[in-house]
Write an enzyme that holds these catalytic residues in place. Structure first.
Site, mmCIF file in Angstrom:
data_model
loop_
_atom_site.group_PDB
_atom_site.id
_atom_site.type_symbol
_atom_site.label_atom_id
_atom_site.label_comp_id
_atom_site.label_asym_id
_atom_site.label_seq_id
_atom_site.Cartn_x
_atom_site.Cartn_y
_atom_site.Cartn_z
ATOM 1 N N ARG A 104 6.717 1.709 -0.342
ATOM 2 C CA ARG A 104 7.280 0.733 0.594
ATOM 3 C C ARG A 104 8.449 -0.015 -0.059
ATOM 4 N NH1 ARG A 104 3.610 -0.600 4.869
ATOM 5 N NH2 ARG A 104 1.558 0.386 4.608
ATOM 6 N N ARG A 105 9.076 -0.901 0.744
ATOM 7 C CA ARG A 105 10.150 -1.783 0.271
ATOM 8 C C ARG A 105 11.320 -0.982 -0.299
ATOM 9 N NH1 ARG A 105 6.398 -6.589 -2.525
ATOM 10 N NH2 ARG A 105 5.049 -6.835 -0.703
ATOM 11 N N ASN A 106 11.977 -0.264 0.583
ATOM 12 C CA ASN A 106 13.071 0.608 0.135
ATOM 13 C C ASN A 106 14.385 0.368 0.888
ATOM 14 O OD1 ASN A 106 11.645 2.616 -1.754
ATOM 15 N ND2 ASN A 106 10.304 2.623 0.045
ATOM 16 N N GLU B 103 7.625 -4.748 -8.260
ATOM 17 C CA GLU B 103 8.750 -4.047 -7.642
ATOM 18 C C GLU B 103 9.658 -3.490 -8.725
ATOM 19 O OE1 GLU B 103 7.346 -6.717 -4.484
ATOM 20 O OE2 GLU B 103 8.305 -7.336 -6.366
#
Length: 433
Positions: free
Chosen positions: A244-246, A179
């Site tokens: 993803r993961r925003n 990440e």
């Protein structure tokens, strides 16, 4: 009638604009019309930390990976400390992340001469409390290693029971393999063992690498808030070209996602929810994340799934004054999945006020990133991609020019004995600093 917030300005001791939150009732458009027009400051969770202010001033004088005068050496010093830079350039971490395990620290990257401080080939791991990092560029990259080889650095991670009261502000984080940013701890031990009271603000969180060196394969991820992490504020950032993961808030988490600009995200913007299988061997039962999502703007790009919502999956969500715009400029649905709509924020930093989403894009693009007064070519390219509707998710830094090779520059600093905070602020918003 819908729950809204009436907010009254007051002065904070730091000289920022601060705001007191009181509950009230009115039509939703009344709340939006009375928001302030400028993002004059950020108030979040853990931001009342002193960091290293009032401690020893330690000067970084070279761009070496280790040894006296290096950033790694400065981080390993004991006691309360303020780190400033008499050097600007690229620090090659050679696959050895910087670990911060001594508390009461401020890293003042704004003091570096142009081109500022860029970290490559690893990132930063924060394992302690009362830490403030600002005005750094962190670009780990794939280290030119084979696909799925297992090299999977974060850009900046905040991890473990002792990691709390942390503020990451005005940084530029890109090309991570796991990440770009994360807040985490053990999944199965509860709140007391995870990080907490964290604010990620006014940063560029972009171009997390996709089909790169992560052992799982495609893995372009922006910001993860792991299970049981509490009180995380994600405020005033630019998320761009991450799949993803925003961000992604997992089970038992809480926080706010306020005034972020999101562009060209792939399959997920704000993700919420737990993974059932991960709790099968746990003594804890899974529980929805609790989140306030206010004043964010999501703009589709060429990488975006055709029906990409702002918030998706499973959670307890308060949502207000957000926008989702597709490639044709048309409005798109904002919520998708098993979303329990809340009538008020489940948590909210007491001195935070959002700006209206109609005023968001201009202010974020003007103020975001490590050096908004003097951006490096990478940040300029990312900002231009938002303005021009260009760019895409990438698999390697080599697709966009490779690791930077900025010249090393030096400048002596005369740090005052008093009014250090005012001295630090003088470096911002000055071209050429």
């Amino acid at each position: 009638m819908s729950v809204i917030f009436v907010l009254f300005r007051r002065a904070s001791v730091q000289g920022f604009l601060a705001w007191t939150l009181l509950a009230g009732f009115a039509a939703p458009n009344v709340w939006a019309e009375n928001l302030v027009s400028l993002l004059d400051g950020v108030s979040g969770f853990g931001m009342d930390t002193p960091g290293g202010m009032g401690g020893a001033v330690i000067k970084v004088t070279n761009t070496q990976n280790d040894g006296q005068g290096s950033l790694r050496w400065a981080l390993n010093q004991k006691g309360k400390r303020l780190i400033v830079f008499e050097v600007g350039g690229v620090i090659d971490l050679a696959k050895q992340s910087l670990v911060i395990d001594e508390p009461y620290l401020t890293i003042a990257g704004e003091t570096a001469p142009a081109p500022g401080i860029t970290l490559i080939r690893a990132g930063i791991v924060i394992k302690t409390h009362d830490v403030r990092i600002r005005h750094l560029m962190v670009r780990p990259g794939d280290n030119n290693e084979p696909a799925r080889s297992g090299w999977d650095p974060d850009g900046i991670s905040v991890s473990g029971a002792f990691a709390h009261d942390v503020h990451i502000d005005h940084c530029s984080i890109s090309w991570a393999v796991d990440e770009n940013l994360s807040a985490s701890g053990p999944r199965d031990k509860g709140h007391n063992f995870t990080s907490k009271r964290i604010t990620f603000s006014r940063s560029i969180i972009a171009e997390a690498l996709d089909a790169a060196t992560h052992k799982k394969g495609k893995h372009s991820k922006g910001l993860l808030v792991h299970d049981f992490v509490q009180d995380v504020a994600v405020i005033g950032n630019l998320f761009a070209h991450n799949d993803r993961r925003n961000p992604y808030f997992k089970g038992h988490t809480s926080g706010v996602v306020v005034n972020n600009l999101m562009y060209d995200l792939g399959n997920a913007a704000v993700q919420v929810g737990y993974i059932e299988e991960e709790y099968q061997q746990s003594t804890f039962k899974p529980k929805n994340p609790r989140l306030a999502v206010v004043g964010n703007r999501l703009i589709y790009g060429l990488s975006s799934y055709s029906d990409l919502p702002l918030v998706a999956y499973q959670g307890d969500i308060y949502s207000l004054d957000n926008q989702v715009v597709n490639l044709d400029g048309a409005a798109m649905p904002q919520l998708q999945g098993h979303i329990n709509r809340l009538e008020a924020p489940p948590v909210w930093p007491k001195n935070l006020q959002a700006i209206a989403v109609s005023a968001l894009q201009q202010h974020v693009l003007k103020s975001v990133g490590a050096r908004p007064w003097d951006r490096d070519p990478i940040d300029r390219r990312i900002i231009d991609s938002v303005l021009n509707g260009t760019g895409t998710i990438i698999d390697s830094q080599d697709q966009v020019g490779g690791y930077p090779k900025y010249p090393t520059r030096y400048r002596k600093l005369d740090v005052p004995l008093h009014n250090v905070a005012a001295w630090l602020s003088s470096f911002e918003n000055q071209a050429g600093q």
